[in-house]
Each structure stands twice: as C-alpha cells, then as structure tokens.
Design a protein around this motif. Structure first.
Motif, PDB file in Angstrom:
ATOM      1  N   GLU A 181     -10.905   0.143  -0.566  1.00 31.43           N
ATOM      2  CA  GLU A 181     -11.397  -0.692  -0.311  1.00 31.43           C
ATOM      3  C   GLU A 181     -10.749  -1.405   0.447  1.00 31.43           C
ATOM      4  N   GLY A 182      -9.522  -1.936   0.697  1.00 29.87           N
ATOM      5  CA  GLY A 182      -7.966  -2.597   1.398  1.00 29.87           C
ATOM      6  C   GLY A 182      -7.774  -2.199   2.722  1.00 29.87           C
ATOM      7  N   GLY A 183      -8.015  -0.963   2.903  1.00 28.82           N
ATOM      8  CA  GLY A 183      -7.294   0.064   3.562  1.00 28.82           C
ATOM      9  C   GLY A 183      -6.480  -0.112   3.619  1.00 28.82           C
ATOM     10  N   LYS A 184      -5.190  -0.349   2.443  1.00 25.43           N
ATOM     11  CA  LYS A 184      -4.063  -0.239   3.124  1.00 25.43           C
ATOM     12  C   LYS A 184      -3.605   1.542   1.855  1.00 25.43           C
ATOM     13  N   PHE A 185      -4.095   1.912   0.745  1.00 29.14           N
ATOM     14  CA  PHE A 185      -3.936   3.165   0.433  1.00 29.14           C
ATOM     15  C   PHE A 185      -4.580   3.913   0.472  1.00 29.14           C
ATOM     16  N   THR A 186      -3.516   5.505   1.089  1.00 29.38           N
ATOM     17  CA  THR A 186      -4.289   5.973   1.251  1.00 29.38           C
ATOM     18  C   THR A 186      -4.417   7.739   0.036  1.00 29.38           C
ATOM     19  N   VAL A 187      -5.286   7.673  -0.512  1.00 30.71           N
ATOM     20  CA  VAL A 187      -5.702   9.024  -1.394  1.00 30.71           C
ATOM     21  C   VAL A 187      -5.526  10.761  -0.594  1.00 30.71           C
ATOM     22  N   VAL A 188      -4.168  11.235  -1.119  1.00 28.39           N
ATOM     23  CA  VAL A 188      -3.846  11.977  -0.439  1.00 28.39           C
ATOM     24  C   VAL A 188      -4.268  13.628  -1.033  1.00 28.39           C
ATOM     25  N   ALA A 189      -4.286  13.302  -2.031  1.00 25.89           N
ATOM     26  CA  ALA A 189      -4.866  14.330  -3.084  1.00 25.89           C
ATOM     27  C   ALA A 189      -5.312  13.634  -3.986  1.00 25.89           C
ATOM     28  N   SER A 190      -6.540  14.406  -4.073  1.00 26.84           N
ATOM     29  CA  SER A 190      -7.299  14.272  -5.779  1.00 26.84           C
ATOM     30  C   SER A 190      -7.676  15.982  -6.531  1.00 26.84           C
ATOM     31  N   GLY A 226       2.444   6.839  -6.333  1.00 31.65           N
ATOM     32  CA  GLY A 226       1.976   6.539  -7.509  1.00 31.65           C
ATOM     33  C   GLY A 226       0.971   7.547  -7.495  1.00 31.65           C
ATOM     34  N   PHE A 227       0.780   7.987  -9.216  1.00 33.40           N
ATOM     35  CA  PHE A 227      -0.357   8.745  -9.458  1.00 33.40           C
ATOM     36  C   PHE A 227      -1.167   8.309 -10.304  1.00 33.40           C
ATOM     37  N   TYR A 228      -2.395   8.417 -10.275  1.00 34.99           N
ATOM     38  CA  TYR A 228      -3.659   8.277 -11.359  1.00 34.99           C
ATOM     39  C   TYR A 228      -3.842   9.117 -12.054  1.00 34.99           C
ATOM     40  N   CYS A 229      -4.056   9.358 -13.398  1.00 34.44           N
ATOM     41  CA  CYS A 229      -4.441  11.066 -14.344  1.00 34.44           C
ATOM     42  C   CYS A 229      -5.556  10.104 -15.269  1.00 34.44           C
ATOM     43  N   ASN A 230      -6.306  11.126 -14.946  1.00 31.47           N
ATOM     44  CA  ASN A 230      -7.921  11.173 -16.175  1.00 31.47           C
ATOM     45  C   ASN A 230      -7.713  11.278 -17.439  1.00 31.47           C
ATOM     46  N   GLY A 273       1.092  -0.916   0.137  1.00 29.22           N
ATOM     47  CA  GLY A 273      -0.043   0.049  -0.273  1.00 29.22           C
ATOM     48  C   GLY A 273       0.810   1.293   0.235  1.00 29.22           C
ATOM     49  N   GLY A 274       0.268   2.798   0.270  1.00 31.91           N
ATOM     50  CA  GLY A 274       0.873   3.310   0.125  1.00 31.91           C
ATOM     51  C   GLY A 274       0.255   4.892   0.014  1.00 31.91           C
ATOM     52  N   LYS A 275       0.562   5.843   0.331  1.00 27.61           N
ATOM     53  CA  LYS A 275       0.018   7.332  -0.809  1.00 27.61           C
ATOM     54  C   LYS A 275      -0.151   7.114  -2.392  1.00 27.61           C
ATOM     55  N   VAL A 276      -1.557   7.635  -2.505  1.00 29.07           N
ATOM     56  CA  VAL A 276      -1.269   7.910  -3.715  1.00 29.07           C
ATOM     57  C   VAL A 276      -1.845   9.126  -3.672  1.00 29.07           C
ATOM     58  N   ALA A 277      -1.985   9.046  -5.051  1.00 27.66           N
ATOM     59  CA  ALA A 277      -2.722  11.068  -5.849  1.00 27.66           C
ATOM     60  C   ALA A 277      -3.234  10.732  -6.637  1.00 27.66           C
ATOM     61  N   ILE A 278      -4.235  11.722  -7.159  1.00 27.22           N
ATOM     62  CA  ILE A 278      -5.636  11.362  -8.443  1.00 27.22           C
ATOM     63  C   ILE A 278      -4.960  13.356  -9.341  1.00 27.22           C
TER      64      ILE A 278
END
Length: 348
Positions: A204-213, A239-243, A176-181
């Motif tokens: 869902e699994g509680g291992k990742f936190t979305v720290v910015a969107s 990591g990042f997820y971009c639209n 897991g860890g911190k991710v951003a969108i």
C-alpha cells in the motif's frame, strides 16, 4: 485413481448444485452472518442438555502437523468435560484427498451424530455435505479450506493473518525493501487469503516490493529450498512471510545457512510449539497464533449446540494474535490461561 476421483467428485458436485440449499458460496472471512467465539455464552446461553451416547467425528487434514494434532486435543478436551465420545482421524498426508473423503463418508455411514471437518481443499469433502444432509448429520467446517456449501464454519479470519504480519513490517522496517512470500498449497482458501492479505497491505505505501511469492505446499523442506533460491537471487531481501510455521522454520534454516539471520526476518502462521521455541531462541521473528486447542474447543461447543437444536450463525470466528519476542511470555508459560488472556483481549 486420481482421474477417477476427480471425475467422481465433479459428478457429485454437479448433482449437489442442482439440489443445493439456498446458500451463498461461503467466504468465511467476509460472511456477515457471524458471531465472535467470546459471545457464545452471552448470546446463546449455557450449552443445552445433551442426549446420552452422542458420537462426534473429527476429520483432519493430517496428524503429521502439530496444528492439527492440537486442534484434535481441543476437541477431546471439551468433549471430555461432557462425557461425549470423539473419534479423530486424518488422511495420511496433506495431499491425500481421497483418503480424507473416505474417512468422512465412513463416519456418516457409521452413525456419528455430527462431523467436524478440516478439508484438504475447498472441494474434496463437498460430497460429504450431501451425504450428511440426507442422514440429518450436521457438519461444521473447521478452519483452513472452506467448503462453499458449508452451513457452519469455525475458524479465524484468514486474510487477517497476512495483514498482521504486513503491518509489523510497515511499523518496524520504515525504509521498506524487498520481501518474499512462501505460500501454502496452491488454490487452498487459507493460503490464498493469507497471501492476499499480506501482499495488498505491505504494498500500500509503496516502500515494499514483493519479489517472489511461491508455493511451499505446507512442506518444510520444499520451503527451505524455495527460500535458498530466493536468497541467492535477492541477497538484499529484508524478510519472508510464510503461510504456516512448518514452512517458516524451513525458511529460518535457509536464512541461517546463507548467513543472513541478522538481516532477514521470518514470520510464520499457526503458533505451534516449535515456532514459540524458535522465537524465544531469537531465530523465528514471529508467528500469527490461531490457538488451535482453543479453536478445537470452540468448534466442539458449536457442534454440540447444533446437535442440541440451537440456531447458530453461519460463521463463529476464533481469535488470533501476532506473537514476537516482545509478547511471547504473555501467551505461554507457567500460569498462563490462554482462554482468560484472549477473553480479556476481546473485552469480556
């Protein structure tokens, strides 16, 4: 001018509601009246004979983005096989809502037989729906923003874009860890759905936190700036997820500038050629390819079937696939026929 446009649009929408068809507001991701693109021939038969002199109008968001140019290429490719005339036009930018509306209204007035429209927002081309209906001109809403009263829509399941990327994180980053969108334009259907799909799945699994969107407004430089700030605030980001891919490529540059390319993964959406090149170069981690050329071909086929008098479902769903270094060669390169690859994936 913007205030005038907003007022005129609101008035038209109110009138439209009073005279509207008996249609539920369209949610293209969940609409039950749907068909998969791979089933068109099997369920509807060959394309019926078309009248001579058909004119198809395509209205895009902008031609500065490769995705929309590729969509138009798909329109033209399918139309050329049948000798159908296509005009493909777009607004000057992704924020020129009035310019796009003017183009679409002009095509109805000029006597085009069917329109394929990719709206800038869920509302800015709503006035065209009533105008086209009065002129007996079918309208197909093609990908991205969704006109609530659209009778026909062609495109992929937007929410699934984000879900696919989130599942990659869950499988490949088990700690897991911190991710951003980096979101697209605020309030636009595709951006909302892609973001929601990613966020709900990865949390869902509680291992990742979305720290910015945060919105990147489909803009590469704005996304670079946003990612730079996020990385300064969260240097332990995974990591990042971009639209979309343009924004993702801007984020890749921000990650490189911060010296974090070996720690921070970046995903985009659309499958543009620069995204493929970046994946092959080991920079962009992946993209969800929604195959715009094929989508354009499918949308044109749907439009021509409608003009020929066939009854179609409200939604025709088009394919998508998560592309990474592990499968990039399966989807591009010499001898690769995307339609064959995707038909095989669909079990056809």
């Amino acid at each position: 001018m913007n205030r005038f446009f907003a007022a005129a649009l609101a008035a038209t929408l109110c009138a439209g509601i009073a005279t509207a068809q008996d249609l539920r507001p369209l949610n293209s991701d969940s609409e039950p009246d749907r068909m998969d693109w791979a089933d068109l021939d099997a369920k509807l038969g060959p394309l019926p004979k078309l009248a001579d002199g058909l004119k198809v109008g395509g209205v895009s968001k902008t031609l500065t983005n490769e995705y929309w140019r590729s969509l138009g290429e798909g329109y033209q490719k399918f139309a050329d096989k049948l000798g159908v005339t296509v005009a493909y036009q777009a607004a000057q930018s992704e924020g020129d809502q009035l310019g796009q509306l003017t183009i679409a209204e002009g095509m109805v007035t000029q006597g085009y037989n069917v329109l394929l429209v990719s709206p800038q927002t869920d509302a800015n081309l709503q006035p065209v729906m009533e105008q086209a209906k009065a002129a007996n001109v079918p309208v197909v809403n093609v990908n991205d923003a969704v006109i609530p009263q659209a009778e026909h829509y062609v495109g992929n399941v937007q929410r699934d874009n984000g879900v696919r990327v989130a599942k990659w994180f869950v499988e490949n980053r088990p700690n897991g860890g911190k991710v951003a969108i980096i979101e697209g334009q605020a309030g636009v259907y595709a951006a909302v759905q892609r973001t929601s799909g990613f966020k709900s799945t990865i949390e869902e699994g509680g291992k990742f936190t979305v720290v910015a969107s945060v919105p990147g407004n489909w803009d590469r430089q704005m996304s670079y700036d946003a990612a730079t700030t996020i990385l300064q605030q969260h240097p332990d980001l995974v990591g990042f997820y971009c639209n979309n891919d343009g924004m993702a490529l801007g984020v890749v540059e921000a990650v490189k500038a911060a010296g974090l390319q070996d720690k921070v993964v970046v995903f985009g959406t659309d499958g543009i050629s620069d995204a493929y090149k970046s994946i092959e170069a080991g920079e962009l981690t992946g993209t969800v390819d929604s195959f715009p050329v094929l989508t354009g071909e499918v949308a044109m086929e749907v439009a021509l079937r409608l003009v020929a008098g066939q009854k179609l479902p409200r939604v025709v769903a088009t394919p998508q696939a998560l592309i990474t270094k592990d499968n990039v060669k399966d989807f591009q390169g010499k001898g690769v026929d995307i339609r064959t690859v995707l038909m095989k994936a669909a079990g056809k």
